[in-house]
Scaffold this motif. Structure first.
Motif, PDB file in Angstrom:
ATOM      1  N   LYS A  18       0.823  -1.216   0.000  1.00  0.00           N
ATOM      2  CA  LYS A  18       0.000   0.000   0.000  1.00  0.00           C
ATOM      3  C   LYS A  18       0.853   1.261   0.000  1.00  0.00           C
ATOM      4  O   LYS A  18       0.445   2.297  -0.561  1.00  0.00           O
ATOM      5  CB  LYS A  18      -0.928   0.006   1.213  1.00  0.00           C
ATOM      6  CG  LYS A  18      -2.101  -0.959   1.109  1.00  0.00           C
ATOM      7  CD  LYS A  18      -2.796  -1.105   2.459  1.00  0.00           C
ATOM      8  CE  LYS A  18      -3.144   0.238   3.063  1.00  0.00           C
ATOM      9  NZ  LYS A  18      -3.681   0.096   4.429  1.00  0.00           N
ATOM     10  N   SER A  19       2.031   1.203   0.604  1.00  0.00           N
ATOM     11  CA  SER A  19       2.887   2.387   0.656  1.00  0.00           C
ATOM     12  C   SER A  19       3.397   2.788  -0.720  1.00  0.00           C
ATOM     13  O   SER A  19       3.876   3.916  -0.899  1.00  0.00           O
ATOM     14  CB  SER A  19       4.067   2.143   1.598  1.00  0.00           C
ATOM     15  OG  SER A  19       4.984   1.196   1.046  1.00  0.00           O
ATOM     16  N   SER A  20       3.302   1.889  -1.709  1.00  0.00           N
ATOM     17  CA  SER A  20       3.720   2.224  -3.071  1.00  0.00           C
ATOM     18  C   SER A  20       2.631   2.979  -3.835  1.00  0.00           C
ATOM     19  O   SER A  20       2.903   3.540  -4.905  1.00  0.00           O
ATOM     20  CB  SER A  20       4.086   0.948  -3.844  1.00  0.00           C
ATOM     21  OG  SER A  20       2.924   0.183  -4.174  1.00  0.00           O
ATOM     22  N   PHE A  21       1.432   2.986  -3.306  1.00  0.00           N
ATOM     23  CA  PHE A  21       0.311   3.655  -3.971  1.00  0.00           C
ATOM     24  C   PHE A  21       0.329   5.141  -3.612  1.00  0.00           C
ATOM     25  O   PHE A  21       0.573   5.498  -2.456  1.00  0.00           O
ATOM     26  CB  PHE A  21      -1.010   3.011  -3.526  1.00  0.00           C
ATOM     27  CG  PHE A  21      -2.194   3.403  -4.350  1.00  0.00           C
ATOM     28  CD1 PHE A  21      -2.362   2.885  -5.626  1.00  0.00           C
ATOM     29  CD2 PHE A  21      -3.151   4.283  -3.865  1.00  0.00           C
ATOM     30  CE1 PHE A  21      -3.474   3.231  -6.394  1.00  0.00           C
ATOM     31  CE2 PHE A  21      -4.249   4.633  -4.619  1.00  0.00           C
ATOM     32  CZ  PHE A  21      -4.404   4.106  -5.894  1.00  0.00           C
ATOM     33  N   PRO A  22       0.085   6.032  -4.584  1.00  0.00           N
ATOM     34  CA  PRO A  22       0.173   7.477  -4.321  1.00  0.00           C
ATOM     35  C   PRO A  22      -0.728   7.911  -3.166  1.00  0.00           C
ATOM     36  O   PRO A  22      -1.891   7.508  -3.081  1.00  0.00           O
ATOM     37  CB  PRO A  22      -0.278   8.102  -5.643  1.00  0.00           C
ATOM     38  CG  PRO A  22       0.026   7.067  -6.678  1.00  0.00           C
ATOM     39  CD  PRO A  22      -0.223   5.747  -6.007  1.00  0.00           C
ATOM     40  N   ASP A  23      -0.192   8.753  -2.305  1.00  0.00           N
ATOM     41  CA  ASP A  23      -0.931   9.218  -1.124  1.00  0.00           C
ATOM     42  C   ASP A  23      -2.165  10.026  -1.484  1.00  0.00           C
ATOM     43  O   ASP A  23      -3.126  10.084  -0.707  1.00  0.00           O
ATOM     44  CB  ASP A  23      -0.017  10.064  -0.228  1.00  0.00           C
ATOM     45  CG  ASP A  23       1.074   9.239   0.446  1.00  0.00           C
ATOM     46  OD1 ASP A  23       0.889   8.017   0.589  1.00  0.00           O
ATOM     47  OD2 ASP A  23       2.109   9.827   0.808  1.00  0.00           O
ATOM     48  N   ASP A  24      -2.155  10.659  -2.654  1.00  0.00           N
ATOM     49  CA  ASP A  24      -3.261  11.544  -3.014  1.00  0.00           C
ATOM     50  C   ASP A  24      -4.389  10.824  -3.747  1.00  0.00           C
ATOM     51  O   ASP A  24      -5.344  11.456  -4.197  1.00  0.00           O
ATOM     52  CB  ASP A  24      -2.755  12.697  -3.886  1.00  0.00           C
ATOM     53  CG  ASP A  24      -2.130  12.208  -5.197  1.00  0.00           C
ATOM     54  OD1 ASP A  24      -1.568  11.090  -5.206  1.00  0.00           O
ATOM     55  OD2 ASP A  24      -2.193  12.941  -6.199  1.00  0.00           O
ATOM     56  N   LEU A  25      -4.286   9.512  -3.875  1.00  0.00           N
ATOM     57  CA  LEU A  25      -5.306   8.752  -4.606  1.00  0.00           C
ATOM     58  C   LEU A  25      -5.962   7.711  -3.710  1.00  0.00           C
ATOM     59  O   LEU A  25      -5.368   7.230  -2.750  1.00  0.00           O
ATOM     60  CB  LEU A  25      -4.689   8.036  -5.814  1.00  0.00           C
ATOM     61  CG  LEU A  25      -4.128   8.902  -6.947  1.00  0.00           C
ATOM     62  CD1 LEU A  25      -3.521   8.015  -8.023  1.00  0.00           C
ATOM     63  CD2 LEU A  25      -5.213   9.798  -7.544  1.00  0.00           C
ATOM     64  N   ARG A  26      -7.204   7.389  -4.050  1.00  0.00           N
ATOM     65  CA  ARG A  26      -7.927   6.289  -3.433  1.00  0.00           C
ATOM     66  C   ARG A  26      -8.632   5.513  -4.541  1.00  0.00           C
ATOM     67  O   ARG A  26      -8.817   6.032  -5.646  1.00  0.00           O
ATOM     68  CB  ARG A  26      -8.958   6.790  -2.414  1.00  0.00           C
ATOM     69  CG  ARG A  26      -8.373   7.366  -1.136  1.00  0.00           C
ATOM     70  CD  ARG A  26      -9.479   7.797  -0.168  1.00  0.00           C
ATOM     71  NE  ARG A  26     -10.384   6.710   0.150  1.00  0.00           N
ATOM     72  CZ  ARG A  26     -10.196   5.825   1.144  1.00  0.00           C
ATOM     73  NH1 ARG A  26      -9.114   5.921   1.895  1.00  0.00           N
ATOM     74  NH2 ARG A  26     -11.060   4.873   1.378  1.00  0.00           N
ATOM     75  N   LEU A  27      -9.044   4.310  -4.225  1.00  0.00           N
ATOM     76  CA  LEU A  27      -9.734   3.481  -5.212  1.00  0.00           C
ATOM     77  C   LEU A  27     -11.235   3.454  -4.988  1.00  0.00           C
ATOM     78  O   LEU A  27     -11.929   2.582  -5.534  1.00  0.00           O
ATOM     79  CB  LEU A  27      -9.162   2.057  -5.178  1.00  0.00           C
ATOM     80  CG  LEU A  27      -7.688   1.927  -5.573  1.00  0.00           C
ATOM     81  CD1 LEU A  27      -7.223   0.475  -5.457  1.00  0.00           C
ATOM     82  CD2 LEU A  27      -7.449   2.447  -6.996  1.00  0.00           C
ATOM     83  N   ASP A  28     -11.744   4.394  -4.215  1.00  0.00           N
ATOM     84  CA  ASP A  28     -13.184   4.458  -3.963  1.00  0.00           C
ATOM     85  C   ASP A  28     -13.955   4.523  -5.277  1.00  0.00           C
ATOM     86  O   ASP A  28     -13.601   5.281  -6.188  1.00  0.00           O
ATOM     87  CB  ASP A  28     -13.515   5.701  -3.135  1.00  0.00           C
ATOM     88  CG  ASP A  28     -12.906   5.637  -1.740  1.00  0.00           C
ATOM     89  OD1 ASP A  28     -11.693   5.416  -1.652  1.00  0.00           O
ATOM     90  OD2 ASP A  28     -13.644   5.815  -0.769  1.00  0.00           O
TER      91      ASP A  28
END
Length: 446
Positions: free
Chosen positions: A163-173
């Motif tokens: 999860k730490s590799s996923f951009p902080d400013d994005l979500r998959l909602d």
């Protein structure tokens, strides 16, 4: 010097047939343990596995071997190969082991080794371990025998890492994602990571029984994933292989997207944000010529290596690249890990789709691949059909025919007695004819 036991990706074979026996696994544990016992600290090895029935047998045999030479063992349980590499580093272990035969059927199994830096071993290290396997290894004194313990939070540690590799400013909602875990090592961690990032998760291939790993599911069998994506109205589907170091994606229409398209998507996205190192990416000789032309049009380069993610990684490290991989879906992102990681690569793809705000079919189909055909020809173990004069002459004629308009790659498999024949070019009929002629010549010489 040729290696006796190690292939392109560790030691692999049919379970309970040499070299993939419990006796050999114990010897590997003793030899690898002896090789990495250096200094006077308590030495430690971490061991992960996929979901194959034979994993229990090989795990116990490895534990016996490692503890016999004085190494402490940390058992991780079913976990992806990249998780083992990551935990080898983070737990300050001297060695990491993954018990898996990747995308092969359940009856096969394998042993992959990682050094203390989390990278796969060099050829020199593997040769040294092979010599110890065939020689005598000094056993630890009775009071120095190693201990074994199981770590219960290994899955959580890897989920946090991914999860730490996923951009902080994005979500998959709001994004419905189908994930196919091949009834393999990622059957728990991949759906959990996606759910924690907000995705609506539809999980398939998450009911391992020891014998169904990669069976009609996973990255080498994406039909079920394609059907599920379309039937469920999902935005995208991701498929991992048995040890989750490989990724194949399916768009919302059920169309399969291979590693070449995925690497192009990640590399161009990195370049756009100033994150791409090396000015391009590293791929193997099997990657489509269309990828090379696409990257060139973007002002990016392509470095080709021999087949095998270890060779891709070697070139990445030597040349300073941070994106590389194989058409089959092994994608290495060195900013995040030391080996291919299907889940981390999938998160980069999902981030690109999210950023674009467009369907996966628009975002991920970066170029039109040239017609490419790959066929496998089996031969008797010990045979050398590529050395036959008739085969060499046929290959030479094919290379001359495709010169300037296509490519030809012929190589023996590193894990089975198979010759792989691949050709590509602008003319599909010509490509097929060339491949068939070479296959016929190989069969006649086998």
């Amino acid at each position: 010097m040729a290696r006796k036991y190690f292939g392109t990706d560790g030691i692999r074979g049919l379970t309970n047939i040499a070299p993939m026996t419990a006796a050999m696994a114990m010897k590997v544990g003793m030899a690898a343990g002896a090789y990495f016992v250096r200094g006077d600290h308590r030495h430690r090895v971490v061991i992960g596995k996929d979901t194959r029935l034979s994993g229990y047998m090989l795990e116990n045999a490895l534990v016996a071997g490692f503890t016999a030479v004085g190494m402490d063992v940390v058992l991780l349980g079913p976990l992806p190969t990249p998780a083992v590499a990551m935990l080898t580093q983070s737990m300050r272990a001297d060695l990491g082991v993954m018990i898996s035969a990747s995308h092969n059927p359940y009856a096969d199994n394998g042993i992959k080794l990682f050094g203390p830096d989390g990278y796969k071993l060099s050829d020199e290290a593997e040769l040294a371990i092979e010599a110890l396997i065939d020689g005598d290894v000094a056993l630890a004194a009775a009071g120095d025998i190693g201990r074994a313990r199981r770590v219960e939070d290994a899955r959580g540690r890897y989920i946090h890492f991914a999860k730490s590799s996923f951009p902080d400013d994005l979500r998959l909602d709001g994004m419905k994602v189908v994930v196919d875990c091949a009834n393999g090592a990622a059957y728990q961690v991949a759906p959990s990571a996606l759910w924690e990032l907000g995705a609506q998760v539809v999980a398939i291939g998450v009911e391992p029984n020891g014998k169904n790993i990669n069976h009609r599911v996973g990255s080498t069998a994406p039909q079920t994933l394609s059907e599920t994506v379309v039937a469920s109205g999902a935005a995208i589907g991701i498929a991992l292989d048995g040890d989750a170091d490989r990724l194949i994606v399916v768009d919302e229409n059920g169309r399969v997207i291979d590693g070449d398209q995925l690497m192009a998507t990640i590399a161009t996205g990195f370049a756009r944000r100033g994150k791409l190192a090396g000015g391009g990416l590293v791929a193997t000789v099997m990657s489509n010529l269309g990828l090379e032309r696409h990257l060139s049009a973007q002002g990016l380069g392509l470095v080709r290596t021999g087949v095998g993610d270890r060779y891709v990684l070697e070139a990445m490290r030597a040349r300073g690249y941070n994106v590389g991989g194989e058409q089959s879906g092994h994608i290495i992102l060195s900013d995040y890990g030391t080996t291919g990681d299907g889940l981390v690569a999938a998160l980069q793809i999902l981030a690109e789709v999210k950023r674009a705000g467009a369907p996966a079919s628009d975002v991920l189909h970066r170029f039109e691949p040239l017609p490419q055909l790959l066929k496998n020809v089996k031969y008797a173990r010990g045979g050398k059909p590529l050395e036959a004069a008739s085969v060499r002459d046929t290959i030479a004629a094919a290379e001359a025919e495709l010169s300037g308009i296509g490519r030809l790659v012929i190589r023996p498999s590193g894990t089975e007695p198979v010759i792989r024949v691949m050709a590509e070019g602008d003319d599909a009929a010509q490509v097929e004819a060339v491949v068939d002629r070479i296959c016929d010549a190989v069969r006649a010489a086998a």
